[in-house]
Design a protein around this motif. Structure first.
Motif, PDB file in Angstrom:
ATOM      1  N   ALA A   1      -3.083   5.094  -2.974  1.00 18.38           N
ATOM      2  CA  ALA A   1      -1.905   4.948  -2.119  1.00 18.38           C
ATOM      3  C   ALA A   1      -2.169   5.570  -0.746  1.00 18.38           C
ATOM      4  N   TYR A   2      -2.821   6.728  -0.727  1.00 18.01           N
ATOM      5  CA  TYR A   2      -3.157   7.367   0.549  1.00 18.01           C
ATOM      6  C   TYR A   2      -4.031   6.442   1.391  1.00 18.01           C
ATOM      7  N   ALA A   3      -5.033   5.857   0.781  1.00 18.29           N
ATOM      8  CA  ALA A   3      -5.950   4.999   1.531  1.00 18.29           C
ATOM      9  C   ALA A   3      -5.244   3.809   2.156  1.00 18.29           C
TER      10      ALA A   3
ATOM     11  N   ASP B   1       1.589   0.552  -8.474  1.00 19.33           N
ATOM     12  CA  ASP B   1       0.587  -0.175  -9.250  1.00 19.33           C
ATOM     13  C   ASP B   1       0.327  -1.569  -8.678  1.00 19.33           C
ATOM     14  N   ALA B   2       1.339  -2.221  -8.123  1.00 22.30           N
ATOM     15  CA  ALA B   2       1.151  -3.558  -7.536  1.00 22.30           C
ATOM     16  C   ALA B   2       0.254  -3.519  -6.305  1.00 22.30           C
ATOM     17  N   TYR B   3       0.160  -2.377  -5.666  1.00 21.64           N
ATOM     18  CA  TYR B   3      -0.732  -2.117  -4.532  1.00 21.64           C
ATOM     19  C   TYR B   3      -0.584  -3.162  -3.427  1.00 21.64           C
ATOM     20  N   ALA B   4       0.670  -3.367  -3.027  1.00 24.79           N
ATOM     21  CA  ALA B   4       0.963  -4.366  -2.007  1.00 24.79           C
ATOM     22  C   ALA B   4       2.244  -3.979  -1.285  1.00 24.79           C
ATOM     23  N   ASP B   5       2.366  -4.469  -0.092  1.00 23.58           N
ATOM     24  CA  ASP B   5       3.533  -4.198   0.745  1.00 23.58           C
ATOM     25  C   ASP B   5       4.663  -5.145   0.369  1.00 23.58           C
ATOM     26  N   THR B   6       5.202  -4.967  -0.829  1.00 21.94           N
ATOM     27  CA  THR B   6       6.235  -5.854  -1.363  1.00 21.94           C
ATOM     28  C   THR B   6       7.621  -5.423  -0.884  1.00 21.94           C
ATOM     29  N   ASP B   7       8.606  -6.306  -1.115  1.00 19.26           N
ATOM     30  CA  ASP B   7       9.991  -5.964  -0.775  1.00 19.26           C
ATOM     31  C   ASP B   7      10.434  -4.717  -1.537  1.00 19.26           C
ATOM     32  N   LEU B   8      10.048  -4.632  -2.823  1.00 21.35           N
ATOM     33  CA  LEU B   8      10.438  -3.480  -3.630  1.00 21.35           C
ATOM     34  C   LEU B   8       9.804  -2.206  -3.080  1.00 21.35           C
ATOM     35  N   ALA B   9       8.528  -2.278  -2.731  1.00 21.40           N
ATOM     36  CA  ALA B   9       7.858  -1.101  -2.173  1.00 21.40           C
ATOM     37  C   ALA B   9       8.523  -0.666  -0.870  1.00 21.40           C
ATOM     38  N   ARG B  10       8.810  -1.618  -0.015  1.00 18.37           N
ATOM     39  CA  ARG B  10       9.452  -1.278   1.261  1.00 18.37           C
ATOM     40  C   ARG B  10      10.824  -0.668   1.051  1.00 18.37           C
ATOM     41  N   SER B  11      11.563  -1.160   0.057  1.00 20.54           N
ATOM     42  CA  SER B  11      12.902  -0.621  -0.206  1.00 20.54           C
ATOM     43  C   SER B  11      12.846   0.843  -0.634  1.00 20.54           C
ATOM     44  N   LEU B  12      11.716   1.266  -1.166  1.00 23.34           N
ATOM     45  CA  LEU B  12      11.526   2.653  -1.587  1.00 23.34           C
ATOM     46  C   LEU B  12      10.859   3.498  -0.503  1.00 23.34           C
ATOM     47  N   GLY B  13      10.569   2.882   0.642  1.00 23.80           N
ATOM     48  CA  GLY B  13       9.909   3.612   1.717  1.00 23.80           C
ATOM     49  C   GLY B  13       8.421   3.769   1.510  1.00 23.80           C
ATOM     50  N   LEU B  14       7.829   2.920   0.665  1.00 24.94           N
ATOM     51  CA  LEU B  14       6.391   2.987   0.410  1.00 24.94           C
ATOM     52  C   LEU B  14       5.660   2.126   1.432  1.00 24.94           C
TER      53      LEU B  14
ATOM     54  N   THR C   1     -11.434  -2.386 -14.462  1.00 30.62           N
ATOM     55  CA  THR C   1     -10.929  -3.698 -14.037  1.00 30.62           C
ATOM     56  C   THR C   1     -10.013  -3.557 -12.835  1.00 30.62           C
ATOM     57  N   GLY C   2      -9.131  -2.563 -12.869  1.00 26.99           N
ATOM     58  CA  GLY C   2      -8.255  -2.325 -11.731  1.00 26.99           C
ATOM     59  C   GLY C   2      -9.038  -1.958 -10.487  1.00 26.99           C
ATOM     60  N   ALA C   3     -10.045  -1.103 -10.641  1.00 31.86           N
ATOM     61  CA  ALA C   3     -10.871  -0.717  -9.491  1.00 31.86           C
ATOM     62  C   ALA C   3     -11.594  -1.922  -8.903  1.00 31.86           C
ATOM     63  N   GLN C   4     -12.090  -2.791  -9.764  1.00 30.34           N
ATOM     64  CA  GLN C   4     -12.775  -3.990  -9.282  1.00 30.34           C
ATOM     65  C   GLN C   4     -11.827  -4.891  -8.497  1.00 30.34           C
ATOM     66  N   ARG C   5     -10.574  -4.950  -8.931  1.00 29.75           N
ATOM     67  CA  ARG C   5      -9.588  -5.745  -8.187  1.00 29.75           C
ATOM     68  C   ARG C   5      -9.329  -5.146  -6.815  1.00 29.75           C
ATOM     69  N   VAL C   6      -9.286  -3.821  -6.752  1.00 31.04           N
ATOM     70  CA  VAL C   6      -9.122  -3.169  -5.448  1.00 31.04           C
ATOM     71  C   VAL C   6     -10.283  -3.520  -4.538  1.00 31.04           C
ATOM     72  N   VAL C   7     -11.488  -3.433  -5.047  1.00 31.75           N
ATOM     73  CA  VAL C   7     -12.677  -3.702  -4.240  1.00 31.75           C
ATOM     74  C   VAL C   7     -12.698  -5.147  -3.769  1.00 31.75           C
ATOM     75  N   THR C   8     -12.374  -6.068  -4.674  1.00 27.58           N
ATOM     76  CA  THR C   8     -12.379  -7.495  -4.326  1.00 27.58           C
ATOM     77  C   THR C   8     -11.411  -7.795  -3.191  1.00 27.58           C
ATOM     78  N   GLY C   9     -10.295  -7.087  -3.156  1.00 23.20           N
ATOM     79  CA  GLY C   9      -9.280  -7.359  -2.140  1.00 23.20           C
ATOM     80  C   GLY C   9      -9.387  -6.490  -0.910  1.00 23.20           C
ATOM     81  N   SER C  10     -10.553  -5.845  -0.695  1.00 20.90           N
ATOM     82  CA  SER C  10     -10.693  -4.922   0.423  1.00 20.90           C
ATOM     83  C   SER C  10     -12.034  -5.123   1.121  1.00 20.90           C
ATOM     84  N   ARG C  11     -12.382  -4.184   1.988  1.00 20.76           N
ATOM     85  CA  ARG C  11     -13.678  -4.207   2.680  1.00 20.76           C
ATOM     86  C   ARG C  11     -14.578  -3.064   2.223  1.00 20.76           C
ATOM     87  N   ILE C  12     -14.347  -2.551   1.045  1.00 22.02           N
ATOM     88  CA  ILE C  12     -15.135  -1.436   0.527  1.00 22.02           C
ATOM     89  C   ILE C  12     -16.607  -1.843   0.493  1.00 22.02           C
ATOM     90  N   PRO C  13     -17.494  -1.075   1.137  1.00 22.51           N
ATOM     91  CA  PRO C  13     -18.891  -1.515   1.294  1.00 22.51           C
ATOM     92  C   PRO C  13     -19.732  -1.406   0.036  1.00 22.51           C
TER      93      PRO C  13
END
Length: 466
Positions: A194-196, A379-392, A418-430
């Protein structure tokens, strides 16, 4: 002995036993907070100093003394790299006491800062400096935090935690003169990601960092394999927020499994068990006579053996709240008091050493309910409406461009990676280091013997790579 498996969020980085505690609200002031430095042992190999340092943070709406966090510092002050580690649910800085020592010895030029959230200021730890800690706590002499007087904690969610954590990260970085690797265990790993991805007033969190480390936790379904999915539907979130608004500001799920009626009851019992196992491991258990009949073994045991029965996988606890340590001896010495025999990867003495200090804080007593809600939604790791409503402010997940280390135990049956691999796939992690040890339970990476800890060995390799 009957075991009970609570929801995942109940036990991330916490240990659960069937202990009951009636605690009083009277007593002395807070125990956490004093800076401390001394030579202490880490399972027999010393680290020269472990200062427990307060760091001022922004206003959080509570008492002025809660506007600070603490870090346990291990390693040389002039290190070029600082590894900041975040504990999971109900966890505290001492979760990483042994890990920190092992990493510092393995990798030249690093220092480790273990993070304690501002909630730790609410705990009264002064009883551990008295001649009889068991009486201080179990007879109700300590200061207990009243939820009815703690309405400010309703707003102690992920936003405030990350703002506090950024103060620590920036202090560790010393104005850009040092590299900072941010890591966490369990829900601490969720916090790290979340920090990243967080937007700090236009500044992406990952730009503060040289690397990320996930220890048996994360996002994007990392906990699916545990059999207890996150509670992040809009309906569940509304219900949970309504409960917080109604006064349920502290997460009480540990008490729901019969561990006492207060938010801190289980934590106190386990902290006491660790304390006595450290100061007098072979002495007859101080706590055993006070256990409920259903949990009291039919023969006397030592202080070390009592801690072992609470934390070892062989006594029926769920995978995620246990370690592979050993067993109670088949027979005893004087008065037939039975001790503990280490047979696994995690000697009970190392667990006790982590509990012991420098500040006796391997447990967080008062976990905010709002933080539980926010981490589930993360956990959804996205800027969703629900996340925004919580100030995330999870706006930068796709842009993360720093290396990542991910480690999993048997806890999640594979979904942490598996979750970590999904993060990597959706990012620019070298580049990424993925590691697994199915012979470990969820807490073994925190306390296992140095030579048998796959996590610290492989994490050290990641850090050495630079």
């Amino acid at each position: 002995m009957t075991s009970h498996l609570p929801r995942r969020r109940t036990v991330l980085s916490g240990l659960v036993g069937g202990l009951a505690l009636t605690a009083g609200a009277a007593g002395a002031g807070p125990g956490a907070g004093a800076a401390w430095a001394s030579g202490r042992e880490h399972g027999g190999r010393g680290v020269s100093a472990e200062p427990y340092v307060p760091i001022p943070v922004g206003r959080g709406g509570g008492p002025a003394e809660t506007d600070r966090v603490h870090v346990l510092k291990v390693g040389p002050e002039r290190a070029e790299t600082v590894v900041v580690l975040v504990p999971g649910m109900f966890g505290a800085a001492n979760d990483f006491r042994l890990v920190a020592g092992d990493l510092v010895r393995a990798v030249p030029g690093i220092q480790v800062w273990a993070f304690d959230r501002r909630e730790e200021n609410l705990a009264d730890r002064t009883g551990f400096a008295t001649p009889d800690p068991a009486a201080y706590y179990l007879d109700g002499h300590y200061r207990s935090q009243d939820p009815a007087a703690s309405g400010y904690a309703a707003d102690w969610g992920l936003r405030l935690t990350l703002e506090d954590l950024r103060t620590v990260v920036l202090a560790a970085g010393a104005g850009g003169r040092r590299r900072v690797v941010l890591g966490g265990h369990s829900w601490g790993a969720t916090t790290v990601l979340a920090y990243a991805a967080w937007d700090f007033d236009g500044h992406p969190g990952y730009r503060d960092l040289a690397g990320l480390a996930l220890i048996d936790g994360g996002v994007l379904g990392a906990f699916e394999g545990t059999g207890a999915p996150v509670q992040d539907s809009p309906e569940e979130v509304r219900e949970r927020l309504a409960a917080i608004e109604g006064g349920a500001v502290f997460d009480m799920t540990l008490s729901a499994v019969g561990l006492g009626s207060r938010a801190e009851s289980t934590q106190i019992w386990y902290q006491l068990a660790g304390w006595y196992a450290r100061v007098d491991p072979e002495g007859r258990s101080v706590l055993q006579p006070r256990l409920p009949d259903a949990l009291r073994l039919p023969y006397p045991i030592t202080n070390a053996a009592l801690l072992g029965t609470l934390v070892d996988a062989g006594f029926g606890w769920p995978n995620d709240i246990s370690v592979h340590s050993g067993r109670v001896a088949d027979s005893g010495a004087g008065d037939d008091v039975r001790g503990w025999i280490d047979e696994g990867i995690t000697p009970i003495g190392r667990v006790a050493a982590a509990y012991a200090g420098p500040e006796p804080a391997v447990w967080e007593w008062y976990w905010p309910s709002r933080l539980s809600v926010d981490l589930d939604v993360t956990d959804a790791y996205a800027d969703t409406d629900l996340a925004r409503s919580l100030g995330l402010r999870l706006r930068h997940a796709t842009r993360i461009d720093v290396p990542l280390y991910a480690f999993q135990t048997s806890y999640s049956h594979g979904t942490v990676l598996t979750g970590a691999q999904r993060v990597v796939t959706g990012s620019r992690i070298p580049y990424t280091t993925y590691e697994t040890d199915e012979g470990m339970n969820h807490l073994d990476p925190l306390f296992a013997a140095t030579a048998q800890n796959t996590m610290t060995r492989t994490f050290a390799g990641f850090l050495a790579r630079g």
